[in-house]
Motif scaffolding. Structure first.
Motif, PDB file in Angstrom:
ATOM      1  N   GLY A  49       0.768  -1.236   0.000  1.00  0.00           N
ATOM      2  CA  GLY A  49       0.000   0.000   0.000  1.00  0.00           C
ATOM      3  C   GLY A  49       0.799   1.285   0.000  1.00  0.00           C
ATOM      4  N   ALA A  50       2.061   1.236  -0.335  1.00  0.00           N
ATOM      5  CA  ALA A  50       2.895   2.433  -0.290  1.00  0.00           C
ATOM      6  C   ALA A  50       2.820   3.252  -1.585  1.00  0.00           C
ATOM      7  N   ALA A  51       2.216   2.695  -2.613  1.00  0.00           N
ATOM      8  CA  ALA A  51       2.182   3.378  -3.908  1.00  0.00           C
ATOM      9  C   ALA A  51       1.098   4.460  -3.930  1.00  0.00           C
ATOM     10  N   THR A  52       1.273   5.412  -4.818  1.00  0.00           N
ATOM     11  CA  THR A  52       0.237   6.427  -5.036  1.00  0.00           C
ATOM     12  C   THR A  52      -0.937   5.758  -5.748  1.00  0.00           C
ATOM     13  N   LEU A  53      -2.034   6.472  -5.850  1.00  0.00           N
ATOM     14  CA  LEU A  53      -3.197   5.936  -6.543  1.00  0.00           C
ATOM     15  C   LEU A  53      -2.855   5.614  -7.999  1.00  0.00           C
ATOM     16  N   GLU A  54      -2.160   6.514  -8.670  1.00  0.00           N
ATOM     17  CA  GLU A  54      -1.784   6.282 -10.064  1.00  0.00           C
ATOM     18  C   GLU A  54      -0.889   5.054 -10.190  1.00  0.00           C
ATOM     19  N   GLN A  55       0.092   4.924  -9.286  1.00  0.00           N
ATOM     20  CA  GLN A  55       0.976   3.764  -9.313  1.00  0.00           C
ATOM     21  C   GLN A  55       0.207   2.482  -9.030  1.00  0.00           C
ATOM     22  N   SER A  56      -0.721   2.552  -8.088  1.00  0.00           N
ATOM     23  CA  SER A  56      -1.535   1.383  -7.752  1.00  0.00           C
ATOM     24  C   SER A  56      -2.372   0.939  -8.939  1.00  0.00           C
ATOM     25  N   LEU A  57      -2.958   1.897  -9.647  1.00  0.00           N
ATOM     26  CA  LEU A  57      -3.754   1.558 -10.831  1.00  0.00           C
ATOM     27  C   LEU A  57      -2.887   0.920 -11.915  1.00  0.00           C
ATOM     28  N   ALA A  58      -1.708   1.472 -12.119  1.00  0.00           N
ATOM     29  CA  ALA A  58      -0.795   0.906 -13.115  1.00  0.00           C
ATOM     30  C   ALA A  58      -0.371  -0.500 -12.709  1.00  0.00           C
ATOM     31  N   LEU A  59      -0.080  -0.697 -11.421  1.00  0.00           N
ATOM     32  CA  LEU A  59       0.288  -2.031 -10.935  1.00  0.00           C
ATOM     33  C   LEU A  59      -0.872  -3.002 -11.118  1.00  0.00           C
ATOM     34  N   TRP A  60      -2.084  -2.560 -10.794  1.00  0.00           N
ATOM     35  CA  TRP A  60      -3.258  -3.415 -10.933  1.00  0.00           C
ATOM     36  C   TRP A  60      -3.432  -3.852 -12.387  1.00  0.00           C
TER      37      TRP A  60
END
Length: 82
Positions: free
Chosen positions: A39-50
Motif C-alpha cells: 500500500g505504499a504506492a500512489t493511486l496512479e501507481q496502484s492503478l498501473a500495478l493493478w
C-alpha cells in the motif's frame, strides 16, 4: 476521461508481457501483488500495478490453457494408439 495507465501507453507498456514465460509472468505477478499489498504506492501507481497484474494473470492463464490443450491432445493421441 482516461487515466494515465490507460490507452496506447498502457498497451505499449504491457506488450512485453506476451514474451514472458509462464514462470516469469507468475513471478512478476507475485511481485505486483506484494507491492499492492504494501500500500505504499500512489493511486496512479496502484492503478498501473493493478493493470499490469491483470495482464500478467491473463498471460499465466494463456500458458495454462495452452498446456492443458497439449495434454488433452497427447491423451487423445495415446487413446487413439491403443
Amino acid at each position: 476521461m482516461d487515466g494515465p495507465a490507460s490507452g496506447p501507453t498502457a498497451a505499449a507498456s504491457h506488450a512485453d508481457i506476451a514474451e514472458l514465460s509462464y514462470e516469469q509472468a507468475r513471478d512478476e505477478l507475485v511481485q505486483v501483488v506484494t507491492q499492492l499489498e504494501q500500500g505504499a504506492a500512489t493511486l496512479e501507481q496502484s492503478l498501473a500495478l493493478w493493470e499490469r497484474g491483470e495482464a500478467l494473470a491473463k498471460r499465466c492463464e494463456e500458458w495454462l490453457l495452452g498446456a492443458r490443450a497439449r495434454l488433452d491432445a497427447a491423451r487423445a493421441a495415446a487413446d487413439d494408439a491403443s
